[in-house]
Design an enzyme around this catalytic site. Structure first.
Site, PDB file in Angstrom:
ATOM      1  N   ASP A 140     -18.660 -13.161   0.180  1.00 38.03           N
ATOM      2  CA  ASP A 140     -18.041 -11.586  -0.418  1.00 38.03           C
ATOM      3  C   ASP A 140     -19.218 -11.065  -1.154  1.00 38.03           C
ATOM      4  OD1 ASP A 140     -16.549  -9.480  -0.935  1.00 38.03           O
ATOM      5  OD2 ASP A 140     -15.408 -10.505  -2.542  1.00 38.03           O
ATOM      6  N   CYS A 163     -14.425 -10.503   3.864  1.00 39.07           N
ATOM      7  CA  CYS A 163     -13.486  -9.580   3.565  1.00 39.07           C
ATOM      8  C   CYS A 163     -13.604  -8.238   4.046  1.00 39.07           C
ATOM      9  CB  CYS A 163     -12.529  -9.823   2.026  1.00 39.07           C
ATOM     10  SG  CYS A 163     -14.119  -9.470   0.966  1.00 39.07           S
ATOM     11  N   GLN A 197      -5.492  -9.996   1.077  1.00 40.60           N
ATOM     12  CA  GLN A 197      -6.480 -10.354   1.948  1.00 40.60           C
ATOM     13  C   GLN A 197      -6.683 -11.933   2.508  1.00 40.60           C
ATOM     14  OE1 GLN A 197      -9.431  -8.385   2.970  1.00 40.60           O
ATOM     15  NE2 GLN A 197      -9.625 -10.414   4.328  1.00 40.60           N
ATOM     16  N   ARG A 239      -4.227  -0.977  -6.451  1.00 38.29           N
ATOM     17  CA  ARG A 239      -5.463  -1.517  -6.491  1.00 38.29           C
ATOM     18  C   ARG A 239      -6.015  -0.963  -8.107  1.00 38.29           C
ATOM     19  NH1 ARG A 239     -10.375  -1.909  -2.067  1.00 38.29           N
ATOM     20  NH2 ARG A 239      -8.772  -3.461  -1.616  1.00 38.29           N
ATOM     21  N   ARG A 288      -5.037  -7.652   8.829  1.00 34.20           N
ATOM     22  CA  ARG A 288      -4.360  -7.016   7.653  1.00 34.20           C
ATOM     23  C   ARG A 288      -3.084  -6.282   7.838  1.00 34.20           C
ATOM     24  NH1 ARG A 288      -7.571  -6.336   2.941  1.00 34.20           N
ATOM     25  NH2 ARG A 288      -5.742  -5.515   2.026  1.00 34.20           N
ATOM     26  N   HIS A 348      -6.924 -10.868  -4.829  1.00 32.06           N
ATOM     27  CA  HIS A 348      -6.881 -10.168  -3.740  1.00 32.06           C
ATOM     28  C   HIS A 348      -5.949 -10.963  -2.737  1.00 32.06           C
ATOM     29  CE1 HIS A 348      -7.304  -6.649  -1.064  1.00 32.06           C
ATOM     30  NE2 HIS A 348      -8.812  -6.888  -0.658  1.00 32.06           N
TER      31      HIS A 348
HETATM   32  N1  NVA Z   1     -14.756  -8.700  -4.528  1.00 30.77           N
HETATM   33  C1  NVA Z   1     -14.879  -7.276  -3.717  1.00 30.77           C
HETATM   34  C2  NVA Z   1     -13.642  -7.445  -2.826  1.00 30.77           C
HETATM   35  C3  NVA Z   1     -13.819  -5.954  -1.828  1.00 30.77           C
HETATM   36  C4  NVA Z   1     -12.504  -5.933  -0.888  1.00 30.77           C
HETATM   37  C5  NVA Z   1     -14.555  -6.289  -4.882  1.00 30.77           C
HETATM   38  O1  NVA Z   1     -13.714  -6.458  -5.608  1.00 30.77           O
HETATM   39  O2  NVA Z   1     -15.606  -5.410  -4.796  1.00 30.77           O
HETATM   40  N1   CP Z   2     -10.997  -6.099   2.365  1.00 29.10           N
HETATM   41  C1   CP Z   2     -10.632  -5.037   1.715  1.00 29.10           C
HETATM   42  O1   CP Z   2      -9.582  -5.087   0.938  1.00 29.10           O
HETATM   43  O2   CP Z   2     -11.160  -3.676   2.228  1.00 29.10           O
HETATM   44  P1   CP Z   2     -10.959  -2.482   1.440  1.00 29.10           P
HETATM   45  O3   CP Z   2     -11.792  -2.550  -0.017  1.00 29.10           O
HETATM   46  O4   CP Z   2     -11.832  -1.564   2.353  1.00 29.10           O
HETATM   47  O5   CP Z   2      -9.710  -2.258   1.162  1.00 29.10           O
END
Ligand code: NVA
Ligand code: CP
Length: 318
Positions: A219, A259, A141, A111, A287, A138
């Site tokens: 989101d 998500c 997801q 990540r 997931r 992502h």
């Molecule tokens: N768009 C959000 C998704 C988190 C799972 C982020 O990148 O923070």
């Molecule tokens: N939806 C998702 O990816 O959650 P986290 O950021 O908690 O991994």
């Protein structure tokens, strides 16, 4: 060796960075394999003897836990790197990290803040790299989200999937997923927060365009790494809050999706997220099966799903 029985071949990619790399059949194969993992839970220790490094430059609950549990359930060995080692390029160049890790582990889930760092990691690693979220995409997801919809819709035919809010990593992967699935996708975003000029997405700026939506997805208004912008975004995004009034404007029995994590009171209200048309907890639950399907696809070449169609929870086929 795995003991999958037949039919749908899941193509093997060395990396899983973006759904734009997949063909329709491969995406369908991932859904099928995920559904198999969900219905039968464990296929055996197909990752026995394999280690997977998990790198998180940003916080995570769902992605981190589902990958770690998934790897263990498949007999593999997850190694979660500490925060200090996880900041790519900080302690040492990405190419050195990638080449070192490749000597010891069989795969990397990362990540990252910057999608280009992920591409560099994949370029220099000789083991598969999986995108556990970047600023651009992502993909894990989005697979879980489409799997979730297979449980509530008999087919994609005539359905409209509408994303409301900030055009970001999640929406971009959902757009790719809907293209692959053949599901109509539209976005509704504030001006200047919509898809880029090179993204041929159907989108508008009017919240009332939710009319006709069979599923509404939203989101956070400021993603991880954009926290400084939240204050200025609050006013701009307020008309895009998914509340009961907006849901009513669909004129349909629509499903709500997110998500998570959600900022209740900002992009969605408590009553919508807790409603009986909210799928958010099913999305999160899915997931785990999806991470296992992705891991097996990239780490166990030749993996085949058990059946050629998605086996739904209710026994019907997609
Ligand atoms: N768009 C959000 C998704 C988190 C799972 C982020 O990148 O923070
Ligand atoms: N939806 C998702 O990816 O959650 P986290 O950021 O908690 O991994």
């Amino acid at each position: 060796m795995n003991n999958y029985s037949a039919a749908t071949a899941v193509a093997v990619h060395s990396d899983f960075l973006s759904l734009s790399q997949l063909r329709r059949q491969e995406f369908q194969g991932l859904l099928v394999l995920s559904a198999d993992f969900r219905s039968r839970n464990v296929f055996g220790p197909v990752l026995q003897g394999k280690s997977v490094a998990l790198i998180f430059e940003k916080p995570s609950l769902r992605t981190r836990v589902t990958f770690e549990v998934g790897i263990r359930q498949l007999g593999g060995w997850p190694i979660v790197l500490g925060t200090a080692e996880s900041r790519l390029g900080e302690r040492e160049p990405i190419q050195d990290l990638a080449r070192n890790l490749s000597c010891w582990v069989d795969g990397i889930v990362a990540r990252v803040f910057n999608h280009h760092d992920l591409e560099d990691l994949a370029l220099f690693a000789s083991v598969p790299v999986v995108n556990g979220l970047s600023d651009a995409e992502h993909p894990c997801q989005a697979v879980a989200d489409l799997l979730t919809l297979t449980d509530v819709w008999p087919s994609w035919s005539g359905k409209e999937f509408v994303y409301v809010g900030d055009w970001n990593n999640v929406s971009r992967s959902l757009w790719h997923a809907c293209l692959l699935a053949g599901l109509r996708f539209r976005a509704i975003c504030p001006e200047k927060y919509g898809p880029g000029p090179l993204e041929p997405v159907e989108w508008s700026t009017k919240p009332s365009d939710v009319k006709g939506a069979d599923a509404i997805y939203t989101d956070v208004w400021a993603s991880m790494g954009q926290e400084d912008e939240l204050e200025s975004r609050l006013e701009i995004f307020r008309p895009y809050q998914v509340n009961e009034k907006l849901i009513a404007k669909t004129g349909k029995h629509t499903f709500f999706m997110h998500c998570l994590p959600a900022h209740r009171g900002q992009e969605v209200t408590d009553s919508v997220i807790e409603s009986d048309y909210s799928l958010v907890f099913q999305q999160a639950a899915n997931r785990l099966a999806v991470e296992k399907a992705i891991l097996v696809t990239v780490l166990v070449p030749g993996t085949q799903a058990e059946s050629a169609t998605v086996k739904r929870k209710d026994g019907r086929q997609l």
